[in-house]
Write a protein that holds these residues in place. Structure first.
Motif, PDB file in Angstrom:
ATOM      1  N   ASP A 320       0.857  -1.599  -0.180  1.00 33.03           N
ATOM      2  CA  ASP A 320       0.055   0.020   0.179  1.00 33.03           C
ATOM      3  C   ASP A 320       1.058   1.347   0.099  1.00 33.03           C
ATOM      4  OD1 ASP A 320      -1.999  -2.504   0.471  1.00 33.03           O
ATOM      5  OD2 ASP A 320      -3.046  -1.320   2.329  1.00 33.03           O
ATOM      6  N   ASP A 321       2.018   0.778   0.367  1.00 34.32           N
ATOM      7  CA  ASP A 321       3.120   1.765   0.365  1.00 34.32           C
ATOM      8  C   ASP A 321       2.943   2.809  -1.389  1.00 34.32           C
ATOM      9  OD1 ASP A 321       5.990   3.015   0.074  1.00 34.32           O
ATOM     10  OD2 ASP A 321       5.759   2.897   2.239  1.00 34.32           O
ATOM     11  N   LYS A 322       2.560   4.683  -1.070  1.00 38.31           N
ATOM     12  CA  LYS A 322       3.222   4.680  -2.279  1.00 38.31           C
ATOM     13  C   LYS A 322       4.043   5.283  -3.097  1.00 38.31           C
ATOM     14  CE  LYS A 322      -1.315   6.926  -1.427  1.00 38.31           C
ATOM     15  NZ  LYS A 322      -1.951   5.960  -0.072  1.00 38.31           N
ATOM     16  N   ALA A 323       5.530   4.139  -2.433  1.00 36.93           N
ATOM     17  CA  ALA A 323       6.815   5.153  -2.866  1.00 36.93           C
ATOM     18  C   ALA A 323       7.359   3.848  -4.094  1.00 36.93           C
ATOM     19  CB  ALA A 323       7.807   5.048  -1.679  1.00 36.93           C
ATOM     20  N   ILE A 324       6.662   2.366  -3.238  1.00 35.62           N
ATOM     21  CA  ILE A 324       6.627   1.186  -3.829  1.00 35.62           C
ATOM     22  C   ILE A 324       5.999   1.512  -4.924  1.00 35.62           C
ATOM     23  CG2 ILE A 324       6.406  -1.494  -3.487  1.00 35.62           C
ATOM     24  CD1 ILE A 324       8.687  -1.037  -1.399  1.00 35.62           C
ATOM     25  N   TYR A 325       4.203   1.876  -5.080  1.00 35.53           N
ATOM     26  CA  TYR A 325       3.729   1.652  -5.893  1.00 35.53           C
ATOM     27  C   TYR A 325       4.292   2.263  -6.800  1.00 35.53           C
ATOM     28  CZ  TYR A 325       0.129   4.494  -8.686  1.00 35.53           C
ATOM     29  OH  TYR A 325      -0.412   5.129  -9.825  1.00 35.53           O
ATOM     30  N   SER A 326       5.050   3.487  -6.569  1.00 32.31           N
ATOM     31  CA  SER A 326       5.853   4.148  -7.945  1.00 32.31           C
ATOM     32  C   SER A 326       6.929   3.011  -8.791  1.00 32.31           C
ATOM     33  CB  SER A 326       6.529   4.998  -7.995  1.00 32.31           C
ATOM     34  OG  SER A 326       7.714   4.478  -6.991  1.00 32.31           O
ATOM     35  N   PHE A 327       7.212   1.861  -8.160  1.00 34.15           N
ATOM     36  CA  PHE A 327       7.701   1.219  -8.569  1.00 34.15           C
ATOM     37  C   PHE A 327       7.155  -0.554  -9.336  1.00 34.15           C
ATOM     38  CE2 PHE A 327      10.790   2.956  -5.983  1.00 34.15           C
ATOM     39  CZ  PHE A 327      11.971   2.942  -7.245  1.00 34.15           C
ATOM     40  N   MET A 328       5.961  -0.307  -9.374  1.00 38.83           N
ATOM     41  CA  MET A 328       4.912  -1.496  -9.752  1.00 38.83           C
ATOM     42  C   MET A 328       4.819  -1.551 -11.238  1.00 38.83           C
ATOM     43  SD  MET A 328       3.459  -2.931  -7.964  1.00 38.83           S
ATOM     44  CE  MET A 328       2.541  -4.155  -8.477  1.00 38.83           C
ATOM     45  N   PRO A 329       5.420  -0.490 -12.111  1.00 36.96           N
ATOM     46  CA  PRO A 329       5.851  -1.192 -13.591  1.00 36.96           C
ATOM     47  C   PRO A 329       7.002  -2.069 -13.671  1.00 36.96           C
ATOM     48  CG  PRO A 329       5.268   0.709 -13.277  1.00 36.96           C
ATOM     49  CD  PRO A 329       4.823   1.120 -12.052  1.00 36.96           C
ATOM     50  N   GLU A 330       8.030  -2.091 -13.268  1.00 34.96           N
ATOM     51  CA  GLU A 330       8.905  -2.434 -12.545  1.00 34.96           C
ATOM     52  C   GLU A 330       8.660  -3.877 -11.934  1.00 34.96           C
ATOM     53  OE1 GLU A 330       8.762   0.432 -11.714  1.00 34.96           O
ATOM     54  OE2 GLU A 330      10.960   1.645 -12.553  1.00 34.96           O
ATOM     55  N   ILE A 331       7.786  -3.348 -10.646  1.00 32.84           N
ATOM     56  CA  ILE A 331       7.536  -5.296 -10.288  1.00 32.84           C
ATOM     57  C   ILE A 331       6.843  -6.225 -11.089  1.00 32.84           C
ATOM     58  CG2 ILE A 331       5.804  -5.679  -8.438  1.00 32.84           C
ATOM     59  CD1 ILE A 331       6.853  -2.891  -6.461  1.00 32.84           C
ATOM     60  N   VAL A 332       5.693  -5.589 -12.010  1.00 35.35           N
ATOM     61  CA  VAL A 332       4.739  -6.621 -12.558  1.00 35.35           C
ATOM     62  C   VAL A 332       5.684  -7.460 -13.876  1.00 35.35           C
ATOM     63  CG1 VAL A 332       3.077  -6.138 -14.191  1.00 35.35           C
ATOM     64  CG2 VAL A 332       2.846  -4.951 -12.480  1.00 35.35           C
ATOM     65  N   GLU A 333       6.188  -6.294 -13.903  1.00 34.37           N
ATOM     66  CA  GLU A 333       7.673  -7.076 -15.271  1.00 34.37           C
ATOM     67  C   GLU A 333       8.383  -7.454 -14.524  1.00 34.37           C
ATOM     68  OE1 GLU A 333      10.065  -5.482 -19.468  1.00 34.37           O
ATOM     69  OE2 GLU A 333       8.780  -3.571 -17.658  1.00 34.37           O
ATOM     70  N   PHE A 334       8.865  -8.009 -13.311  1.00 38.27           N
ATOM     71  CA  PHE A 334      10.168  -8.487 -13.822  1.00 38.27           C
ATOM     72  C   PHE A 334       9.675  -9.630 -12.644  1.00 38.27           C
ATOM     73  CE2 PHE A 334      12.656 -10.459  -9.638  1.00 38.27           C
ATOM     74  CZ  PHE A 334      13.842 -10.300  -9.925  1.00 38.27           C
ATOM     75  N   TYR A 335       8.175  -9.835 -12.100  1.00 34.33           N
ATOM     76  CA  TYR A 335       7.579 -11.163 -11.580  1.00 34.33           C
ATOM     77  C   TYR A 335       6.188 -12.162 -12.438  1.00 34.33           C
ATOM     78  CZ  TYR A 335       9.315  -9.541  -7.461  1.00 34.33           C
ATOM     79  OH  TYR A 335      10.169  -9.849  -6.266  1.00 34.33           O
ATOM     80  N   THR A 336       6.160 -11.057 -13.865  1.00 33.18           N
ATOM     81  CA  THR A 336       5.794 -11.311 -15.264  1.00 33.18           C
ATOM     82  C   THR A 336       6.100 -12.268 -15.994  1.00 33.18           C
ATOM     83  OG1 THR A 336       4.255 -10.009 -15.580  1.00 33.18           O
ATOM     84  CG2 THR A 336       3.128 -10.291 -13.985  1.00 33.18           C
TER      85      THR A 336
END
Length: 476
Positions: A320-336
């Motif tokens: 829920d952290d908005k700083a983590i949110y800002s990395f979500m494009p990288e997170i989605v790509e990294f795991y999927t």
């Protein structure tokens, strides 16, 4: 900034004023209605909500402990095709969030790969060292997720934030539909709308599928509430009732023979799955806050030994952290291994020196949020703020830049609301509810549409005076 201006995508009307396909059947029905009858029905809906008791507490307001969330009777309508696209994007994102949680509490490959800075965990109160090396039953961390979406054009949906800790508001989705069906049964005969009423059954089934190995054939599910003074207590009681689950407080539970058990009229009975609406720090006074009376002493030991499932898993607040949110494009790509189907809103991390300079130079045009903030509090909406408010916020930003992110002021789409003068456009967002079990991701077709009732306002939060409306996903 007026909501009716051409700058905003109007979900009901084309730019030439004609009605979009999604709303054509509804508008035909609306035009046939008697204006006086509609007015009466509108006030009936408000009375109905008061009788049902759907209120929420507004913390920090002395004059109004409880407030009714206004309900608007004009539905927000999404076509089957639009929903299919959204569903794919939501599934992808929720899969990535769950994989991310597992990685963060195990090998931290994403940090080793240099895709996420270590400081985001080091400085994060939601990160729980107690969860390191532990995998929840079924490998599910985020059992119930609310993904907040905004729309800016015909095919342009963005994720505004992820709610993976304890997403609230689902009782409004259900009550809004029930109210609409009671008031306008003939409308549902004319317009084929996907059902949302089986959400509690789906929730119960999804939670039972996440039961620990210690559970029997018919897992016992309980909803853990902080009690009647909590702002979302109505929802806790409502969901427990609708699921056929027990509603319990910390004082009703105790650890017996390595299991969590609840008090019943015939003694204590083991509980397999706890849908908790209590924050991490109050969950177990032996592990977290020793002064907590809301949780269960020893529950974390039972959890870690595989004796109970806690939904959502402790430590999921990191998502829920908005700083983590800002990395979500990288997170989605990294795991999927795929590009995100649903993009983030452009985000500047104020912890970054260049971003901070940009944000400070453009404060009057941006929305600035606390990384751990929620409910519309602790934020600055630049275009709607006075010079004095902007300067006050500037000082906060300079003092603690890593506590903030900034985003552009979005051209949120509008949906019509019912007013005394007829239909008028207002800004909306959407929170679909997602259930995750070991073998499936289940998205209820619809969700909670929140609406800014004040003309020109972009803040849809109920705690800031927003309302809700029924969300229709049309059948093919």
């Amino acid at each position: 900034m007026m909501s009716g201006s051409a700058d905003f995508f109007n979900e009901m009307r084309e730019s030439d004023g004609s009605v979009r396909d999604a709303y054509s059947s509804y508008c035909d029905w609306y035009d046939e209605q008697d204006a006086k009858l509609l007015k009466r029905k509108h006030s009936e809906a408000e009375t109905n909500f008061r009788k049902t008791g759907i209120t929420f507490n507004v913390y920090g307001e002395d004059e109004a402990e409880e407030r009714l969330i206004p309900f608007d009777m004009v539905p927000r309508i999404i076509t089957a095709n639009e929903w299919r696209k959204l569903t794919k994007g939501i599934e992808q994102r929720v899969s990535a969030l769950n994989a991310f949680m597992h990685d963060l509490y195990h090998r931290q490959e994403i940090i080793r790969a240099g895709r996420l800075p270590q400081r985001l965990l080091r400085d994060n109160a939601a990160w729980l060292p107690n969860m390191v090396g532990f995998t929840p039953p079924g490998g599910v961390y985020t059992h119930i997720v609310g993904i907040d979406l905004v729309r800016t054009g015909p095919d342009e949906f963005f994720v505004l934030e992820d709610n993976a800790r304890t997403p609230s508001g689902v009782s409004y989705m259900l009550e809004n539909r029930e109210t609409m069906m009671a008031m306008y049964p003939e409308l549902f005969m004319r317009v084929p709308v996907e059902s949302v009423s089986d959400y509690p059954r789906r929730l119960a089934k999804s939670l039972a599928a996440c039961a620990p190995a210690a559970a029997g054939d018919r897992p016992v599910v309980a909803v853990l509430t902080p009690g009647i003074y909590n702002s979302a207590y109505f929802e806790h009681a409502f969901l427990a009732d609708q699921m056929g689950a027990e509603l319990v407080e910390g004082s009703d539970l105790r650890v017996i023979n390595g299991r969590v058990a609840m008090r019943t009229t015939s003694g204590y009975k083991a509980v397999d799955v706890i849908y908790r609406r209590v924050d991490d720090e109050f969950l177990d006074p032996l592990t977290f806050n020793p002064d907590s009376v809301l949780g269960v002493p020893g529950i974390m030991d039972v959890y870690r030994s595989g004796g109970v499932t806690i939904a959502n898993a402790p430590g999921t607040g990191v998502c829920d952290d908005k700083a983590i949110y800002s990395f979500m494009p990288e997170i989605v790509e990294f795991y999927t291994g795929e590009k995100p189907l649903l993009p983030n809103v452009e985000t500047w991390r104020c912890a970054d020196e260049d971003s901070l300079k940009y944000v400070l130079d453009n404060l009057e045009e941006l929305v600035v949020k606390e990384v751990h903030g929620s409910g519309g509090y602790g934020m600055l909406v630049g275009p709607a703020s006075s010079k004095k408010e902007i300067e006050k916020f500037r000082a906060k930003l300079v003092e603690n830049p890593s506590n903030y992110i900034a985003q552009p002021t979005l051209s949120l789409s509008t949906c019509p609301i019912y007013t005394k003068k007829g239909l008028a456009p207002r800004h909306v967002d959407l929170r679909p509810y997602v259930l995750v079990s070991p073998d499936k991701i289940d998205i209820t077709p619809g969700g909670l549409t929140r609406v800014a009732l004040e003309e020109g306002s972009l803040v849809v939060n109920s705690s800031q005076g927003g309302g809700t409306k029924d969300t229709w996903v049309l059948k093919d």
